[in-house]
Design a protein around this motif. Sequence first.
Motif, PDB file in Angstrom:
ATOM      1  N   PRO A   1      -4.728  14.271  21.639  1.00 16.35           N
ATOM      2  CA  PRO A   1      -4.469  14.025  23.069  1.00 16.35           C
ATOM      3  C   PRO A   1      -4.210  15.297  23.863  1.00 16.35           C
ATOM      4  N   GLY A   2      -3.592  16.294  23.262  1.00 20.16           N
ATOM      5  CA  GLY A   2      -3.298  17.537  23.988  1.00 20.16           C
ATOM      6  C   GLY A   2      -4.553  18.285  24.379  1.00 20.16           C
ATOM      7  N   SER A   3      -5.475  18.412  23.453  1.00 17.89           N
ATOM      8  CA  SER A   3      -6.739  19.096  23.746  1.00 17.89           C
ATOM      9  C   SER A   3      -7.544  18.319  24.783  1.00 17.89           C
TER      10      SER A   3
ATOM     11  N   VAL B   1      -6.084  26.061  25.013  1.00 21.26           N
ATOM     12  CA  VAL B   1      -5.283  26.586  23.904  1.00 21.26           C
ATOM     13  C   VAL B   1      -3.913  25.921  23.874  1.00 21.26           C
ATOM     14  N   ALA B   2      -3.307  25.697  25.026  1.00 19.91           N
ATOM     15  CA  ALA B   2      -2.014  25.023  25.083  1.00 19.91           C
ATOM     16  C   ALA B   2      -2.127  23.592  24.554  1.00 19.91           C
ATOM     17  N   GLY B   3      -3.180  22.898  24.924  1.00 15.06           N
ATOM     18  CA  GLY B   3      -3.387  21.531  24.422  1.00 15.06           C
ATOM     19  C   GLY B   3      -3.581  21.499  22.918  1.00 15.06           C
ATOM     20  N   ALA B   4      -4.350  22.445  22.397  1.00 16.11           N
ATOM     21  CA  ALA B   4      -4.550  22.508  20.950  1.00 16.11           C
ATOM     22  C   ALA B   4      -3.242  22.837  20.239  1.00 16.11           C
ATOM     23  N   GLY B   5      -2.410  23.666  20.872  1.00 14.75           N
ATOM     24  CA  GLY B   5      -1.091  23.971  20.283  1.00 14.75           C
ATOM     25  C   GLY B   5      -0.215  22.750  20.234  1.00 14.75           C
ATOM     26  N   VAL B   6      -0.244  21.941  21.264  1.00 15.50           N
ATOM     27  CA  VAL B   6       0.546  20.698  21.267  1.00 15.50           C
ATOM     28  C   VAL B   6       0.062  19.770  20.151  1.00 15.50           C
ATOM     29  N   ASP B   7      -1.248  19.687  19.959  1.00 17.11           N
ATOM     30  CA  ASP B   7      -1.786  18.841  18.890  1.00 17.11           C
ATOM     31  C   ASP B   7      -1.324  19.313  17.527  1.00 17.11           C
TER      32      ASP B   7
END
Length: 80
Positions: A42-44, A70-76
């Motif tokens: 969901p973050g990505s 990159v922030a979304g992938a980090g959250v995932d």
Amino acid sequence: MRTFLLMLFMTFVFVAPSTLFAAEKMEKSVTDKAVTLVKENPGSTVGIAACGVAIAFFPPALLICGGTIVAGAGVDQVSK
């Protein structure tokens, strides 16, 4: 005009897989795979959607989009 073309393209992207005949012959349709991918990341997904909206309204925002993805992938990764 750009907004209209973007909305037309997005409508085609979301409607086309559910109306194609090839999706009926496969065990799992393209739409089901896309929904599974969104549920798993969901973050990505939010990062990419925010990037698309930002570029649609302000094309130089392409420089900032890498950060949102990159922030979304980090959250995932943190949520796993």
